[in-house]
Design a protein around this motif. Structure first.
Motif, PDB file in Angstrom:
ATOM      1  N   SER A 336       0.845  -1.195   0.000  1.00 45.07           N
ATOM      2  CA  SER A 336       0.000   0.000   0.000  1.00 45.07           C
ATOM      3  C   SER A 336       0.876   1.238   0.000  1.00 45.07           C
ATOM      4  O   SER A 336       1.920   1.277   0.675  1.00 45.07           O
ATOM      5  CB  SER A 336      -0.910   0.012   1.224  1.00 45.07           C
ATOM      6  OG  SER A 336      -1.601   1.250   1.324  1.00 45.07           O
ATOM      7  N   MET A 337       0.452   2.257  -0.728  1.00 44.81           N
ATOM      8  CA  MET A 337       1.189   3.516  -0.796  1.00 44.81           C
ATOM      9  C   MET A 337       0.625   4.572   0.148  1.00 44.81           C
ATOM     10  O   MET A 337       1.162   5.671   0.230  1.00 44.81           O
ATOM     11  CB  MET A 337       1.141   4.088  -2.214  1.00 44.81           C
ATOM     12  CG  MET A 337       1.942   3.303  -3.204  1.00 44.81           C
ATOM     13  SD  MET A 337       2.484   4.286  -4.608  1.00 44.81           S
ATOM     14  CE  MET A 337       1.445   5.706  -4.580  1.00 44.81           C
ATOM     15  N   VAL A 338      -0.442   4.262   0.871  1.00 41.65           N
ATOM     16  CA  VAL A 338      -1.144   5.283   1.653  1.00 41.65           C
ATOM     17  C   VAL A 338      -0.223   5.909   2.691  1.00 41.65           C
ATOM     18  O   VAL A 338      -0.117   7.134   2.787  1.00 41.65           O
ATOM     19  CB  VAL A 338      -2.398   4.689   2.321  1.00 41.65           C
ATOM     20  CG1 VAL A 338      -3.027   5.720   3.263  1.00 41.65           C
ATOM     21  CG2 VAL A 338      -3.401   4.247   1.269  1.00 41.65           C
ATOM     22  N   ASN A 339       0.461   5.085   3.484  1.00 42.72           N
ATOM     23  CA  ASN A 339       1.332   5.640   4.521  1.00 42.72           C
ATOM     24  C   ASN A 339       2.475   6.445   3.922  1.00 42.72           C
ATOM     25  O   ASN A 339       2.852   7.497   4.440  1.00 42.72           O
ATOM     26  CB  ASN A 339       1.881   4.513   5.392  1.00 42.72           C
ATOM     27  CG  ASN A 339       0.847   3.977   6.362  1.00 42.72           C
ATOM     28  OD1 ASN A 339      -0.161   4.626   6.626  1.00 42.72           O
ATOM     29  ND2 ASN A 339       1.073   2.786   6.870  1.00 42.72           N
ATOM     30  N   ALA A 340       3.046   5.934   2.821  1.00 42.88           N
ATOM     31  CA  ALA A 340       4.170   6.648   2.199  1.00 42.88           C
ATOM     32  C   ALA A 340       3.755   8.036   1.746  1.00 42.88           C
ATOM     33  O   ALA A 340       4.490   9.011   1.920  1.00 42.88           O
ATOM     34  CB  ALA A 340       4.706   5.838   1.020  1.00 42.88           C
ATOM     35  N   MET A 341       2.562   8.156   1.168  1.00 43.75           N
ATOM     36  CA  MET A 341       2.116   9.464   0.677  1.00 43.75           C
ATOM     37  C   MET A 341       1.668  10.373   1.814  1.00 43.75           C
ATOM     38  O   MET A 341       1.937  11.564   1.811  1.00 43.75           O
ATOM     39  CB  MET A 341       0.981   9.277  -0.329  1.00 43.75           C
ATOM     40  CG  MET A 341       1.466   8.842  -1.693  1.00 43.75           C
ATOM     41  SD  MET A 341       0.172   8.889  -2.913  1.00 43.75           S
ATOM     42  CE  MET A 341      -0.952   7.686  -2.251  1.00 43.75           C
TER      43      MET A 341
END
Length: 608
Positions: A336-341
């Motif tokens: 998932s990219m949510v935390n990174a963004m």
């Protein structure tokens, strides 16, 4: 009479003079206002959730200390006993750490004493390893240069070489290409102890660091901050969180090579320990939460997938060994990219804006590769900008990115990211038209809008591609889970199923859906059901016949040599069982060598 006339003419002249002075004063005042709004001081940055996103801790200049905030969060609950980085560093020390940072990173992580390079992993692309491998190939008469057997003089000349083999040219460069190709295949295909003796020697000599990598992967936390953060560098500190992970791929390469050795030599349990360590390592690295960490993690997982294919296609697995692989793969979280963004990437953008507003005299010193927009930013940077507006705009666009990444289906996510790209591109085109730029000369708000749009395009233009990489990674993981269920079926039935539906519900609760076609993956067993091809249609949504992007599998069949790399738009995501073993170069016979030598001495007819 004369005095009266004089007074009469003097009054209009005074009026005209006063009028000119008034007009001049107004012009000067307007000019001063214009220059003030154009070159005056920036409004003070407001510390708030809407602008800076966090309100504490603060640096000495009163601005948010994003780096310290992330350090505090990352350190929570971390001990030398539960931190994977403690063992990872001991395995790969010192990698690309500078000597002045050795003690700093050891003190922060609780590593005592400082590790020794002599005890760490020997890289496969070190010159010493290359020379040993090349010498062995030469002794086996499997090493050729321009179609002729390598000479003793050519091999002897390797002893004087220094630096990295990747920089070699001429005969030495060709020898490096041959050796590296074999090593590359040995990562993903079983190889024999006697068949590639230098690799077996390397695996034995590096048992300790490789075992440390496996042990590190079992630890629940990963914390390894950049040393520049720890030594108090007064710089744009969030940028220092961008990782230096040069060691990661080489460490993964070593584990994969050893796993394939274990597998061929009849040690499947040991092989799986190395493979599942790769999966865990990938997620440890991705926990750094920048997009760079995420992509490095996905790259490591791709290495793990390749090794898993060889493991699961092995005919020597027991049902329990196949089930263990199935359980371990099912336990892995999806990407998932949510935390990174929402954390690192957002904070990196905000920190850059604040740094531009408070520290940098020239935007060109900080940002580069702006595709022509650097001139716009440099010009704007000399003018008064409402940086609070830029910060609010940044948060608004990052909110859109996070919302897009949280959508349930890849097609919806891709559509949302495409719309964001389109909207931002149109915004930049509108704001950079001559009329808009001219208005920016007298409009504080317009200049701030242009600055925000250009910077956002610089920072978020690649995020959609990163989301695509995450979607492909999740699809690859689903395919590996199906492959594990197929291997369990084979160990219990002696062959693979006729169709995927035969796996349900005994071997798998339900079939996954190809996220790119919204149908189950394509499965074609061989006629004797001793092998199969399994694939997703990939991001283009088109069945390309089972051709993999790496070029080793074309139309569902293995090739002896990799074809030219394919475009993602023309390939699928493919698993083909069984996986063939490593193929060494053929032994060079005397007649082949003589023929090649004769050809070398013949004139080139094209030049005659």
């Amino acid at each position: 009479m004369h005095d009266a006339i004089h007074n009469t003419t003097e009054r209009p002249q005074k009026k005209r003079c006063r009028f000119v002075l008034w007009i001049g004063g107004i012009v000067v005042a307007l000019l001063l206002v214009f220059l003030w709004q154009l070159f005056g001081p920036h409004p003070k940055i407001v510390i708030s959730p809407q602008t800076t996103h966090i309100t504490a801790p603060l640096r000495a200049n009163g601005m948010p200390d994003y780096a310290q905030r992330l350090l505090e969060n990352a350190r929570k609950g971390v001990t030398p006993e539960n931190n994977a980085a403690v063992l990872l560093w001991q395995a790969v020390w010192p990698s690309d750490l500078e000597e002045q940072h050795y003690k700093l990173i050891c003190d922060e992580l609780g590593i005592d004493p400082v590790p020794s390079k002599e005890d760490s992993l020997q890289r496969m692309d070190e010159m010493a390893t290359f020379r040993r491998f090349a010498t062995w190939l030469y002794e086996q008469r499997r090493l050729s240069v321009d179609g002729r057997a390598a000479t003793a003089e050519t091999i002897a000349a390797l002893a004087s070489l220094e630096g990295s083999p990747w920089q070699l040219e001429g005969d030495a460069g060709e020898i490096w290409f041959v050796t590296d190709t074999i090593i590359e295949e040995a990562q993903f295909r079983p190889w024999p102890n006697e068949g590639i003796a230098p690799l077996a020697d390397w695996a034995r000599e590096n048992q300790r660091p490789l075992d440390l990598l496996v042990a590190a992967s079992r630890r629940p936390r990963y914390y390894s901050p950049p040393p520049q953060i720890l030594d108090g560098t007064d710089d744009m500190q969030m940028a220092l969180f961008l990782p230096s992970l040069n060691w990661a791929r080489e460490a993964a390469r070593g584990l994969s090579i050893r796993a394939m050795w274990h597998l061929h030599e009849g040690r499947p349990d040991e092989a799986w320990e190395d493979i599942i360590a790769l999966y865990r390592m990938a997620r440890h690295l991705a926990s750094g939460e920048t997009l760079v960490h995420l992509i490095v993690g996905i790259t490591i997982e791709n290495i793990a997938h390749q090794a898993s294919r060889a493991f699961l296609s092995s005919g020597d697995l027991t049902a329990e060994q196949a089930r263990r692989a199935e359980r371990d793969l099912a336990s892995l979280p999806n990407w998932s990219m949510v935390n990174a963004m929402n954390r690192m990437e957002r904070l990196l953008f905000l920190d850059t804006i604040i740094y531009l507003a408070t520290e940098v005299p020239n935007v060109g010193d900080l940002l580069y590769g702006m595709d022509g927009n650097d001139a716009i930013l440099t010009a704007l940077h000399f003018t008064a900008i409402d940086w609070n507006f830029v910060l609010r705009e940044g948060n608004r666009w990052y909110d859109r990115l996070v919302a897009a990444a949280q959508l349930p289906s890849p097609s919806a996510r891709q559509a949302a990211f495409s719309q964001i790209d389109t909207d931002l591109d149109q915004l930049n085109q509108t704001l950079q038209r001559p009329a808009a730029v001219a208005w920016g000369v007298i409009s504080h708000r317009r200049r701030s809008e242009i600055m925000a749009a250009v910077l956002l395009e610089y920072f978020i233009s690649a995020i959609g591609s990163c989301q695509s990489a995450a979607d492909r990674a999740n699809m690859n993981l689903e395919l590996m889970r199906v492959a594990a269920a197929l291997s369990v079926f084979r160990t219990e039935n002696g062959h693979y199923p006729e169709k995927l539906d035969d796996l349900v519900p005994q071997f798998i609760a339900s079939l996954p859906i190809d996220i790119f076609s919204e149908k189950p993956p394509i499965y074609r067993p061989d006629d004797d059901r001793a092998g199969y091809v399994l694939y997703s249609v990939g991001q283009n949504g088109v069945d390309d016949g089972g051709t993999d992007v790496l070029g080793w599998i074309v139309d569902g069949e293995w090739r002896d040599e990799a074809h030219e790399p394919f475009d993602y738009d023309e390939t699928d995501q493919v698993i083909r069982f069984p996986v063939p073993p490593v193929k060494l170069p053929d032994v060079i016979t005397d007649d082949v060598t003589e023929d090649a030598a004769d050809r070398a001495t013949q004139p080139d007819l094209a030049t005659l």
